[in-house]
Design a protein around this motif. Structure first.
Motif, PDB file in Angstrom:
ATOM      1  N   VAL A 164      37.256  14.855  48.486  1.00  0.00           N
ATOM      2  CA  VAL A 164      36.680  15.394  46.878  1.00  0.00           C
ATOM      3  C   VAL A 164      35.527  16.027  47.394  1.00  0.00           C
ATOM      4  CG1 VAL A 164      36.028  14.783  44.565  1.00  0.00           C
ATOM      5  CG2 VAL A 164      38.069  13.640  45.897  1.00  0.00           C
ATOM      6  N   GLY A 165      34.501  15.331  48.073  1.00  0.00           N
ATOM      7  CA  GLY A 165      33.413  16.013  48.232  1.00  0.00           C
ATOM      8  C   GLY A 165      33.477  17.719  48.937  1.00  0.00           C
ATOM      9  N   PHE A 166      34.582  17.508  49.836  1.00  0.00           N
ATOM     10  CA  PHE A 166      34.806  18.563  50.820  1.00  0.00           C
ATOM     11  C   PHE A 166      35.345  19.515  49.595  1.00  0.00           C
ATOM     12  CE2 PHE A 166      38.244  20.972  52.578  1.00  0.00           C
ATOM     13  CZ  PHE A 166      37.578  21.743  53.517  1.00  0.00           C
ATOM     14  N   LEU A 167      36.343  19.244  48.774  1.00  0.00           N
ATOM     15  CA  LEU A 167      36.991  20.221  48.005  1.00  0.00           C
ATOM     16  C   LEU A 167      35.966  20.721  47.068  1.00  0.00           C
ATOM     17  CD1 LEU A 167      40.524  18.455  47.311  1.00  0.00           C
ATOM     18  CD2 LEU A 167      39.998  20.589  48.629  1.00  0.00           C
ATOM     19  N   VAL A 168      35.011  20.027  46.438  1.00  0.00           N
ATOM     20  CA  VAL A 168      34.001  20.456  45.405  1.00  0.00           C
ATOM     21  C   VAL A 168      33.106  21.476  46.081  1.00  0.00           C
ATOM     22  CG1 VAL A 168      32.176  19.787  44.081  1.00  0.00           C
ATOM     23  CG2 VAL A 168      34.258  18.387  44.208  1.00  0.00           C
ATOM     24  N   PHE A 169      32.777  20.966  47.305  1.00  0.00           N
ATOM     25  CA  PHE A 169      31.720  22.015  48.077  1.00  0.00           C
ATOM     26  C   PHE A 169      32.509  23.351  48.098  1.00  0.00           C
ATOM     27  CE2 PHE A 169      30.696  24.007  52.068  1.00  0.00           C
ATOM     28  CZ  PHE A 169      29.333  24.283  51.689  1.00  0.00           C
ATOM     29  N   VAL A 170      33.665  23.287  48.857  1.00  0.00           N
ATOM     30  CA  VAL A 170      34.500  24.275  49.227  1.00  0.00           C
ATOM     31  C   VAL A 170      34.701  25.422  47.916  1.00  0.00           C
ATOM     32  CG1 VAL A 170      36.535  25.079  50.211  1.00  0.00           C
ATOM     33  CG2 VAL A 170      35.485  23.611  51.359  1.00  0.00           C
ATOM     34  N   ASN A 171      34.980  24.582  46.820  1.00  0.00           N
ATOM     35  CA  ASN A 171      35.121  25.573  45.635  1.00  0.00           C
ATOM     36  C   ASN A 171      34.122  26.158  45.200  1.00  0.00           C
ATOM     37  OD1 ASN A 171      38.312  25.579  44.850  1.00  0.00           O
ATOM     38  ND2 ASN A 171      38.133  23.390  45.401  1.00  0.00           N
ATOM     39  N   ILE A 172      32.963  25.501  45.110  1.00  0.00           N
ATOM     40  CA  ILE A 172      31.958  26.048  44.687  1.00  0.00           C
ATOM     41  C   ILE A 172      31.657  27.430  45.438  1.00  0.00           C
ATOM     42  CG2 ILE A 172      29.294  25.735  44.155  1.00  0.00           C
ATOM     43  CD1 ILE A 172      30.034  22.948  43.453  1.00  0.00           C
ATOM     44  N   PHE A 173      31.537  26.765  46.778  1.00  0.00           N
ATOM     45  CA  PHE A 173      31.333  28.070  47.768  1.00  0.00           C
ATOM     46  C   PHE A 173      32.052  29.191  47.613  1.00  0.00           C
ATOM     47  CE2 PHE A 173      32.162  29.834  52.031  1.00  0.00           C
ATOM     48  CZ  PHE A 173      30.936  30.462  52.432  1.00  0.00           C
ATOM     49  N   VAL A 174      33.383  28.899  47.385  1.00  0.00           N
ATOM     50  CA  VAL A 174      34.309  30.053  47.326  1.00  0.00           C
ATOM     51  C   VAL A 174      34.133  30.941  45.997  1.00  0.00           C
ATOM     52  CG1 VAL A 174      36.672  30.804  46.863  1.00  0.00           C
ATOM     53  CG2 VAL A 174      36.263  29.378  48.669  1.00  0.00           C
ATOM     54  N   PHE A 175      33.788  29.939  44.885  1.00  0.00           N
ATOM     55  CA  PHE A 175      33.677  30.624  43.560  1.00  0.00           C
ATOM     56  C   PHE A 175      32.310  31.600  43.749  1.00  0.00           C
ATOM     57  CE2 PHE A 175      31.359  30.364  39.294  1.00  0.00           C
ATOM     58  CZ  PHE A 175      32.383  30.799  38.628  1.00  0.00           C
ATOM     59  N   VAL A 176      31.388  31.146  44.549  1.00  0.00           N
ATOM     60  CA  VAL A 176      30.042  31.975  44.538  1.00  0.00           C
ATOM     61  C   VAL A 176      30.324  32.993  45.262  1.00  0.00           C
ATOM     62  CG1 VAL A 176      27.639  31.962  45.238  1.00  0.00           C
ATOM     63  CG2 VAL A 176      28.551  29.943  44.024  1.00  0.00           C
ATOM     64  N   ILE A 177      30.913  32.878  46.454  1.00  0.00           N
ATOM     65  CA  ILE A 177      30.987  34.037  47.339  1.00  0.00           C
ATOM     66  C   ILE A 177      32.091  34.750  46.925  1.00  0.00           C
ATOM     67  CG2 ILE A 177      33.228  33.477  48.699  1.00  0.00           C
ATOM     68  CD1 ILE A 177      30.271  34.060  50.805  1.00  0.00           C
ATOM     69  N   ALA A 178      32.868  34.384  45.940  1.00  0.00           N
ATOM     70  CA  ALA A 178      33.886  35.701  45.142  1.00  0.00           C
ATOM     71  C   ALA A 178      33.013  36.759  44.418  1.00  0.00           C
ATOM     72  CB  ALA A 178      34.777  34.807  44.264  1.00  0.00           C
ATOM     73  N   PHE A 179      31.778  36.362  44.039  1.00  0.00           N
ATOM     74  CA  PHE A 179      30.966  37.536  43.450  1.00  0.00           C
ATOM     75  C   PHE A 179      30.926  38.814  44.363  1.00  0.00           C
ATOM     76  CE2 PHE A 179      29.504  33.943  40.781  1.00  0.00           C
ATOM     77  CZ  PHE A 179      29.390  34.496  39.387  1.00  0.00           C
ATOM     78  N   PHE A 180      30.631  38.311  45.570  1.00  0.00           N
ATOM     79  CA  PHE A 180      30.408  39.327  46.583  1.00  0.00           C
ATOM     80  C   PHE A 180      31.501  39.797  47.258  1.00  0.00           C
ATOM     81  CE2 PHE A 180      27.073  36.283  46.393  1.00  0.00           C
ATOM     82  CZ  PHE A 180      26.156  36.962  45.359  1.00  0.00           C
ATOM     83  N   LEU A 181      32.554  39.001  47.733  1.00  0.00           N
ATOM     84  CA  LEU A 181      33.594  39.528  48.642  1.00  0.00           C
ATOM     85  C   LEU A 181      34.702  39.731  47.680  1.00  0.00           C
ATOM     86  CD1 LEU A 181      33.315  37.181  51.613  1.00  0.00           C
ATOM     87  CD2 LEU A 181      32.063  39.618  51.263  1.00  0.00           C
ATOM     88  N   ASP A 182      35.686  40.574  47.957  1.00  0.00           N
ATOM     89  CA  ASP A 182      36.952  40.664  47.479  1.00  0.00           C
ATOM     90  C   ASP A 182      37.933  39.720  48.014  1.00  0.00           C
ATOM     91  OD1 ASP A 182      37.905  42.147  49.385  1.00  0.00           O
ATOM     92  OD2 ASP A 182      38.922  43.529  48.153  1.00  0.00           O
ATOM     93  N   PHE A 183      38.929  39.413  47.179  1.00  0.00           N
ATOM     94  CA  PHE A 183      40.065  38.561  47.764  1.00  0.00           C
ATOM     95  C   PHE A 183      40.433  38.627  49.101  1.00  0.00           C
ATOM     96  CE2 PHE A 183      44.427  38.429  48.635  1.00  0.00           C
ATOM     97  CZ  PHE A 183      44.636  36.923  48.934  1.00  0.00           C
ATOM     98  N   PHE A 184      40.888  39.769  49.355  1.00  0.00           N
ATOM     99  CA  PHE A 184      41.253  40.043  50.977  1.00  0.00           C
ATOM    100  C   PHE A 184      40.390  39.563  52.066  1.00  0.00           C
ATOM    101  CE2 PHE A 184      44.305  42.936  48.803  1.00  0.00           C
ATOM    102  CZ  PHE A 184      45.386  42.078  49.439  1.00  0.00           C
ATOM    103  N   GLU A 185      39.062  40.000  51.728  1.00  0.00           N
ATOM    104  CA  GLU A 185      38.004  39.517  52.726  1.00  0.00           C
ATOM    105  C   GLU A 185      37.719  37.835  52.657  1.00  0.00           C
ATOM    106  OE1 GLU A 185      35.254  43.469  51.909  1.00  0.00           O
ATOM    107  OE2 GLU A 185      35.026  41.891  50.663  1.00  0.00           O
ATOM    108  N   ILE A 186      37.965  37.328  51.637  1.00  0.00           N
ATOM    109  CA  ILE A 186      37.704  36.009  51.787  1.00  0.00           C
ATOM    110  C   ILE A 186      38.919  35.314  52.412  1.00  0.00           C
ATOM    111  CG2 ILE A 186      37.768  33.726  50.024  1.00  0.00           C
ATOM    112  CD1 ILE A 186      36.410  35.466  48.007  1.00  0.00           C
ATOM    113  N   ALA A 187      40.154  35.888  52.128  1.00  0.00           N
ATOM    114  CA  ALA A 187      41.398  35.454  52.948  1.00  0.00           C
ATOM    115  C   ALA A 187      41.399  35.430  54.292  1.00  0.00           C
ATOM    116  CB  ALA A 187      42.640  36.035  52.145  1.00  0.00           C
ATOM    117  N   PHE A 188      40.807  36.644  54.707  1.00  0.00           N
ATOM    118  CA  PHE A 188      40.788  36.974  56.051  1.00  0.00           C
ATOM    119  C   PHE A 188      39.638  36.312  56.979  1.00  0.00           C
ATOM    120  CE2 PHE A 188      43.433  40.924  55.000  1.00  0.00           C
ATOM    121  CZ  PHE A 188      44.547  40.043  54.906  1.00  0.00           C
ATOM    122  N   ILE A 189      38.612  36.252  56.151  1.00  0.00           N
ATOM    123  CA  ILE A 189      37.502  35.658  56.842  1.00  0.00           C
ATOM    124  C   ILE A 189      37.036  34.312  56.588  1.00  0.00           C
ATOM    125  CG2 ILE A 189      34.791  35.955  57.303  1.00  0.00           C
ATOM    126  CD1 ILE A 189      35.099  38.802  55.760  1.00  0.00           C
TER     127      ILE A 189
END
Lengths: 234, 476
Positions: free
Chosen positions: B332-357
């Motif tokens: 759960v800790g991992f998932l919470v961290f990862v989701n917050i991270f992705v949520f924040v990074i999604a401000f700057f990267l678009d979907f394809f960049e997130i998926a590929f990097i």
């Protein structure tokens, strides 16, 4: 897409200010810039033509893939019908021919995909639609953006294209030399798709050079850039 | 100094990634440049062999010969055609009339049509633009508040992301190494929850602030009875046909996702022809847009592969993995961290960049923690969906801005989107704590469990004759 791009005419020039740049006379400089801009127009129009090819490949690949799927799942029904109705014999022969070449059709799909990407990539660069992280880029002035593009093209784009050509060209040559065939029965010859890689990167490098010249000219006030950056739709 | 660089190559490379990307040069080339730049140092310091970059050719070949990636142009093309073929108009018109008498009826209609369009196409732009063009004027005319109107349209347009056959799910399945069919099946539950959440919010709004979402006045309900039914069918029957053509063939195992995308594209061409909206310029524009998006996306993938190849070479995967698996709180800790991270990074990267990097970095750690990668993928997908909506960079908001009348303030679009972003976050939280909502449908659609298959090979009646090769030939 969008349709609100600024379409300035290429080659709009401000009157050259005298004595601003030492060494070369303004007239001579104007001539050099003109020659360079002619060169960029040649590259641009070439890549535009490749872009048109890539555009048509979308439709072709789509029809081919849909056809492949439709024929594959309709095949048995037709074969059964063909036994009973004589006039369907031509069709069954056709299906037999298709069956023998099915792998070629399947592989043609991703050959087209490769063409779409590698022949269309340089054109996409020309119209400024490669996506950027515009957190910083969105805030700075047009002039700074031109500088970013200049530095990026010299340090990022050109070295990458050269390295990728360096790796993929011998790979194509080898495939050409041994006349490499698909590992699937009835598949396609491999070298054309392997040739597309170095060719695509070379076109990309050329387009990079063209963008470089255009941006230098724009910095000197001798050219107005045609395409501003907008986030592409998805 | 050199020792420090050698030991911390992976973190340095990650920092380099951030810096190079922030410069604002097209991401594909920035990514590849980070890779090459650090490959140079890696070779200098003996971390990777000098011929290491030769692997690039195989990576490139893997990209271009990947059948699944063909789904990108096909679904994009399909979306580009559907956007302008008149299907959304028919649907919104008739469903709007159906729900019209209820408070918030037009909002429900937008949500349902968003879901239907989502089940047909895989791209957000198509839904948001098609729905926005039609619904914004109607909703504002009948007194819906601007903010609510903007929010509901942006949110419903992004449902497409999660509802199969979403392009996002195809790409995620490819990156996670899972089957697209399972990914689609896993997304069914969350899609239903999402639509329910959205409808619940409209219901809450209509109870608490009834003035924001008035019912349609009588004179606006021009259709009823038989004509309304006919009109509804005109929108719904072709939609169902397309849904079957795309989703049905995938779930029944008749077609690969790529082929289904191609058939869907041909189907939408046929639909446009049927609606008499099929013109040469429409098709060519669709093709041209598709080509540019495909080239852009695959170039990002080429850049991302160059980056990950070198990143892996200098020990980046191990670094990320140990860092992520040692997070407190276990799974759960991992998932919470990862989701917050992705949520924040999604401000700057678009979907394809997130998926590929980002995804290739996270997936091994998730796998190691025993997390079902399908669940993980659907979770990330639901999360990335917010990136389309969060102000000020969300794509859906951009599209809305481009089609909303000038009287709508940009701040209204931003404020309108916020409650819906919260609904999305609630969805992500539900998915984290209730994984069955994802896995339930996967088991439902799986009719054959490979573990229970027993292959009986009948015993041979007569023993095989003994092998006899004869005497070896005498050597001369």
């Amino acid at each position: 897409m969008g349709g609100q791009r600024l379409r300035g005419r290429a080659g709009i020039r401000d009157p050259v200010k005298k004595g601003e740049r030492g060494g070369i006379s303004p007239v001579a400089e104007g001539k050099i810039v003109d020659a360079l801009l002619r060169f960029t127009r040649a590259i641009d129009s070439m890549n535009e033509k490749f872009g048109v090819i890539a555009t048509w490949l979308v439709l072709l690949a789509c029809l081919l893939s849909a056809g492949n799927a439709a024929v594959r799942y309709g095949i048995n029904e037709f074969l059964v019908l063909g036994q009973d109705f004589a006039f369907l014999h031509a069709l069954t022969t056709g299906i037999g021919w298709y069956g023998n070449n099915a792998n070629a059709f399947l592989e043609a799909q991703w050959y087209m995909f490769t063409g779409m990407v590698l022949l269309g990539g340089p054109y996409t660069l020309k119209v400024n639609e490669h996506v950027r992280v515009d957190l910083f880029y969105g805030m700075v002035s047009d002039r700074t953006r031109i500088w970013i593009d200049l530095i990026g093209t010299i340090l990022f784009l050109l070295p990458i294209c050269i390295i990728l050509i360096y790796f993929t060209w011998p790979w194509f040559l080898e495939s050409w030399r041994i006349d490499e065939q698909s590992s699937n029965a009835g598949g396609l010859v491999r070298w054309p798709v392997k040739l597309l890689l170095p060719v695509g990167f070379a076109l990309m490098a050329l387009q990079g050079v063209s963008e470089l010249i255009k941006r230098c000219a724009a910095l000197g006030g001798r050219y107005r850039l045609e395409y501003t950056y907008e986030k592409p739709l998805q | 100094m050199i020792q420090f660089v050698r030991d911390n190559m992976a973190p340095l490379m990650f920092a380099g990634l951030v810096v190079f990307m922030l410069i604002g040069y097209p991401a594909a080339f920035s990514l590849a440049a980070v890779g090459l730049f650090f490959a140079f140092f890696g070779i200098q310091y003996g971390l990777i062999g000098s011929d290491f970059l030769g692997n690039l050719t195989y990576q490139l070949y893997g990209i271009i010969s990947n059948d699944l990636l063909l789904a990108i142009p096909f679904f994009t093309f399909m979306g580009a055609i559907l956007e302008r073929c008149g299907l959304a108009e028919d649907l919104l018109d008739s469903i709007g009339q159906l729900f019209g008498p209820v408070r918030g009826g037009l909002s429900y209609a937008v949500i349902f049509v968003g879901a239907i369009l989502g089940a047909i196409t895989g791209t957000v732009a198509a839904s948001v633009i098609a729905m926005g063009v039609i619904s914004v004027p109607v909703m504002m005319k009948y007194g819906y508040s601007t903010r609510h109107t903007m929010g509901v349209i942006a949110a419903s347009g992004t449902i497409t992301q999660l509802i199969p056959p979403s392009l996002v799910l195809v790409v995620l399945a490819d990156q996670l190494g899972r089957s697209v069919g399972d990914m689609y099946a896993g997304a069914i539950g969350p899609s239903i929850i999402q639509v329910a959440l959205f409808c619940a919010w409209v219901a809450i709004v209509s109870l608490l602030w009834p003035k924001e979402v008035p019912a349609l006045p009588l004179e606006a309900r021009t259709l009823s009875g038989w004509p309304l039914f006919k009109k509804s069918m005109r929108g719904i029957i072709p939609s169902l046909g397309l849904i079957f053509l795309v989703l049905g063939t995938i779930f029944m195992g008749l077609a690969t996702p790529t082929e289904a995308g191609a058939m869907g594209a041909v189907g939408s061409l046929a639909l446009a022809a049927f609606n008499r909206t099929l013109t040469g310029p429409l098709v060519y524009q669709g093709m041209a847009t598709t080509m540019r998006i495909t080239a852009m996306v695959v170039y990002i993938l080429i850049g991302a592969r160059t980056f990950s190849l070198v990143f892996q070479g200098v020990g980046g995967k191990v670094w990320i993995e140990t860092m992520l698996t040692s997070l407190p709180g276990g799974t759960v800790g991992f998932l919470v961290f990862v989701n917050i991270f992705v949520f924040v990074i999604a401000f700057f990267l678009d979907f394809f960049e997130i998926a590929f990097i980002i995804i290739p970095l996270l997936a091994p750690a998730a796998d190691k923690l025993g997390i079902d990668l399908i669940w993980f993928g659907v979770l990330i997908c639901a999360n990335i969906q917010t990136s389309f909506m969060h102000p000020p960079f969300g794509f859906a908001l951009f599209y809305l801005r481009s089609i909303a009348p000038p009287s709508v303030k940009t701040s209204d679009i931003y404020w309108g989107a916020i409650p819906w972003v919260f609904l999305q976050v609630i969805l992500v939280v539900i998915l984290i704590f209730w994984p069955q909502s994802v896995t339930y449908w996967i088991e439902q659609t799986k009719t054959v469990n490979p573990n229970t298959i027993k292959i009986d090979i009948p015993e041979l009646d007569t023993p095989l004759p003994p092998l006899d090769f004869g005497e070896p030939p005498a050597r001369k």
